[in-house]
Enzyme design. Structure first.
Site, mmCIF file in Angstrom:
data_model
loop_
_atom_site.group_PDB
_atom_site.id
_atom_site.type_symbol
_atom_site.label_atom_id
_atom_site.label_comp_id
_atom_site.label_asym_id
_atom_site.label_seq_id
_atom_site.Cartn_x
_atom_site.Cartn_y
_atom_site.Cartn_z
ATOM 1 C CB VAL A 1 -70.288 19.229 193.847
ATOM 2 C CG1 VAL A 1 -71.325 20.285 193.499
ATOM 3 C CG2 VAL A 1 -69.055 19.377 192.949
ATOM 4 C CG LEU B 1 -69.045 20.376 206.728
ATOM 5 C CD1 LEU B 1 -70.564 20.453 206.657
ATOM 6 C CD2 LEU B 1 -68.620 19.281 207.708
ATOM 7 C CE LYS B 2 -65.092 19.410 197.162
ATOM 8 N NZ LYS B 2 -65.333 18.137 196.476
ATOM 9 C CB VAL B 3 -61.340 21.450 202.474
ATOM 10 C CG1 VAL B 3 -61.509 22.489 201.384
ATOM 11 C CG2 VAL B 3 -61.632 22.044 203.835
ATOM 12 C CB THR C 1 -65.551 15.297 201.935
ATOM 13 O OG1 THR C 1 -65.519 16.326 200.941
ATOM 14 C CG2 THR C 1 -66.679 15.570 202.908
#
Length: 317
Positions: free
Chosen positions: A117, A166-168, A170
């Site tokens: 998230v 993609l999370k890391v 962001t």
């Protein structure tokens, strides 16, 4: 679906709270028995153990502080995985690790989804956080109704591993932005600018960002408590650096971002709040970047609404 949720900490407690608030039958588990009892008092069931939850639930969600913790919990659950079971991982982890663990689940006939998230604890608390989901499309469609209760914007990123990657990314961008904001605000203070005016100038300009509109407020109020600690920041930006090295990308800013955050951790402690990083420059200059009228806690004032899938725009492709 019978849903189990393991990990009731800063983020997990809020995500699971959204499920409970929206009428989902929920079993919960955490090493902290007091957290479990708090949820039981609100209508959840105590899951007992990770293995019992996988046996009794259709979907088991994990939201844990480290890849090692996720591995330990999944190993406990694996004997109970069978056809139709879903493991939904909401921790921030390494894409290679989530691929490895997901393969173990799928080898036993279960399905796996990675769902990190983004958007901060205040948005997790209201169901307005954003969710990335990496898995096959049929599994995504099965769990989308649950995801839209926990988050406002849900993006199917592709196969397992893509969401974690993609999370890391962001989190790296947010951390780099926090460092540039710290430099900007201390420099404006040194130049004699009013800090409240500086905040508004950034907010209405091309220099604004999600990080500015949230964390800058906590810096200026003096609370500097964004509910995200330096050890977690270093885990995430370290994962981003690993992705770059694995793909032979010679990053220049990333190693410096890591160096600065490590210095902040050494000064203020492993579990120091990440937005205290501005204090390195305050100490170097003898200045204090504060302003009246800013909140000590972030509150999401966006009304809670049913979430939705974000559709990738491929019109130009």
């Amino acid at each position: 679906m019978n849903v189990g949720f393991i990990g009731l900490g800063n983020v997990g407690g809020k995500l699971s709270g959204s499920l409970l608030r929206n009428g989902v039958g929920l079993s919960v588990h955490d090493l902290d028995a007091d957290l479990v009892q708090g949820f039981v008092a609100k209508g959840a069931s105590a899951g007992g153990s990770a293995a019992a939850m996988m046996r009794d639930c259709d979907v088991v969600i994990t939201c844990l502080p480290s890849p090692a913790a996720s591995d330990a919990v999944l190993q406990e659950m694996l004997p109970e995985v069978r056809d139709g079971k879903i493991w939904l991982e909401m921790s921030t982890t390494d894409e290679a690790e989530v691929r490895r663990l997901s393969a173990e689940v799928m080898a036993r006939g279960g399905a796996a989804v990675e769902c990190p998230v983004s958007g901060g604890c205040h948005r997790a608390d209201t169901g307005n956080i954003s969710i990335f989901a990496g898995c096959d499309r049929p599994t995504f469609e099965r769990i989308l109704p649950l995801l839209t209760l926990m988050g406002r914007r849900v993006l199917h990123t592709g196969e397992i591993g893509t969401a974690s990657t993609l999370k890391v990314m962001t989190n790296y961008l947010a951390t780099a932005n926090l460092l540039t904001l710290s430099e900007a605000m201390v420099t404006m203070k040194a130049a004699g600018l009013d800090m409240a005016t500086t905040y508004e100038a950034i907010k209405i300009s091309s220099g604004t960002s999600f990080t500015h509109e949230t964390e800058s407020q906590l810096i200026l109020s003096g609370s500097r408590d964004v509910n995200f600690t330096m050890d977690l920041v270093l885990k995430d930006i370290g994962l981003f650096q690993t992705i770059a090295e694995r793909n032979n990308v010679p990053l220049e800013l990333s190693p410096e971002v890591i160096r600065i955050m490590k210095d902040g951790q050494q000064r203020y402690g492993d579990r120091a709040q990440s937005d205290r990083i501005i204090e390195r420059l305050e100490e170097a200059t003898g200045l204090k970047v504060l302003a009246d009228g800013f909140p000590s806690d972030l509150i999401d004032d966006e009304p809670e609404e049913q979430g939705y899938e974000v559709v990738v725009n491929r019109a130009a492709q």
